[in-house]
Design an enzyme around this catalytic site. Sequence first.
Site: not given
Length: 540
Positions: A185, A253, A397, A417
């Site tokens: 991790n 796990d 959006a 935009e």
Amino acid sequence: MKKIIVVGSTNVDKVLNVEKYALPGETLAINTYQQSHGGGKGANQAIAAARSGADTTFITKLGNDEDAKMMVKGFKADGMNIDDVITTTDQETGKAYITVDKSGQNSIYVYGGANMAMTPTDVDAHKSAIINADRVIAQLEIPVPAVIEAFKIAKEHGVQTILNPAPAKELPEELLKLTDIITPNESEAATLTGIEVKDETSMLANAKFFFERGIKMVIITVGGRGSFFATPDDHALIPPFPAKVVDTTAAGDTFIGSLASQLEIDLSNIRKAMLYASHASSLTIQVAGAQNSIPTREAILNVINQDQMTKTEIEKQKAQAAAYAAKLVPDHIVLGLGSGTTAAYFVKAINQRINDEHLDIQCVATSVGTEKLAEKLGMRMLDVNTIDQVDLTVDGADVVDHQLNGIKGGGAALLFEKLVADMSKQNIWIVDQSKYTDSLAGHILTIEVIPFGGMGVFRYLKENGYQPEFRFKDNGDILETDSGNYLINIIIPKDADLEKLSIDLKKQTGVVEHGLFLNVCDELIIGGDQIKTIKRSDLS
């Protein structure tokens, strides 16, 4: 069916559910004490693999006690091969003492017991199981020499090895050289490499550390951000699947065991396997406990199918909103064409109407992608620099709140935009139902920065409590907008003052634009079998 050997720990979990963690010297009362649940990283991963359909054999060491009997009974119920479970009279079965707070986050204290008595000799006595496997998985809740022995046997016989380096500790080079795939991790990765995991760039830097030591694939789980994989030729960040967090115990796990059950030996289906594992973990965190929370293959496939059905419905709603908006467009105007997948539906719908009704409509695009689509369809395009204003712009959006404030920029076109939106006399937004929300807080906001000043903006954001991340392409290169700028993502805080945030961001040297579109949308069209429209003029 993959033939998997798991060499690792078995624990009996003693779980405390707490409102908060006690401070030093503080005594707190608890309401729930869950005793004698199966756990241990090795056992959890083996069960996850078995429940996902793998032919799973577990090499573990247990005490000669009631806890061991309970665990073996559970292994049998999950269809695992228990012929290689080792029993000792010298140690008790391992135990883990787990506290889970009200947010679902956990802290774990482990008594190794029989787990820490596993020796290379124990492993060698069960080498026939390893030799005949497709892959071997191990963790660090058993002594490292036992893991090394298992991996030596595997490598000598062409069996793939997966190391889950948890709990994290300094590892001998010998073990790393025997490892094909490593699955830390984010905190474990940082412990092993010395490189903090902050964004995709640092994830890739972690991966390169392991590549230099002979590891072929690196998978880093990063909690709420999802999971990251890298090979020397490819890498990607796989998003998580939204789920209510009850208990994160066994989530990692579950990810590893379910991934191992699906991943081809040549790694050719890595994205598909990681998506499967992500769905599995999302189910795990919704249930309290460890092994009882690990889902079956049927449950995982069911939620995957539901997710696919949801995606199909979302695309349908996008098309419905676009078709409705196309009917509202008057003749003889300059029309702004938005960016993204929803806007693409609109471009096709309005083009069909222009052709069918012979309308006199000229268009400006908000991105290179939209311009290419419009030109391919034969639409009449204008250079935005040759006009003073746009009569109407129809765009999608990323998310819109009930006050018709929104976030745009997920498609990396926010500057263009916003320029076209500011030029428009009227702005209509089209969205599917998932984009309409109570608040913009908690959503990703994209900030466009010039390359030269990007790191200055990044530091400003970090110093002010945000967790900024640069946007990258799938190949690892930094993403550039149509105007050659970089993008930084942040999460809008829960208590954010949107107006102040908008002003503060624009004041920062190096910021070109941001994705907050406040008081821009005049009318919102929400797709569905029953179209919903909301006009700003009708808001109280």
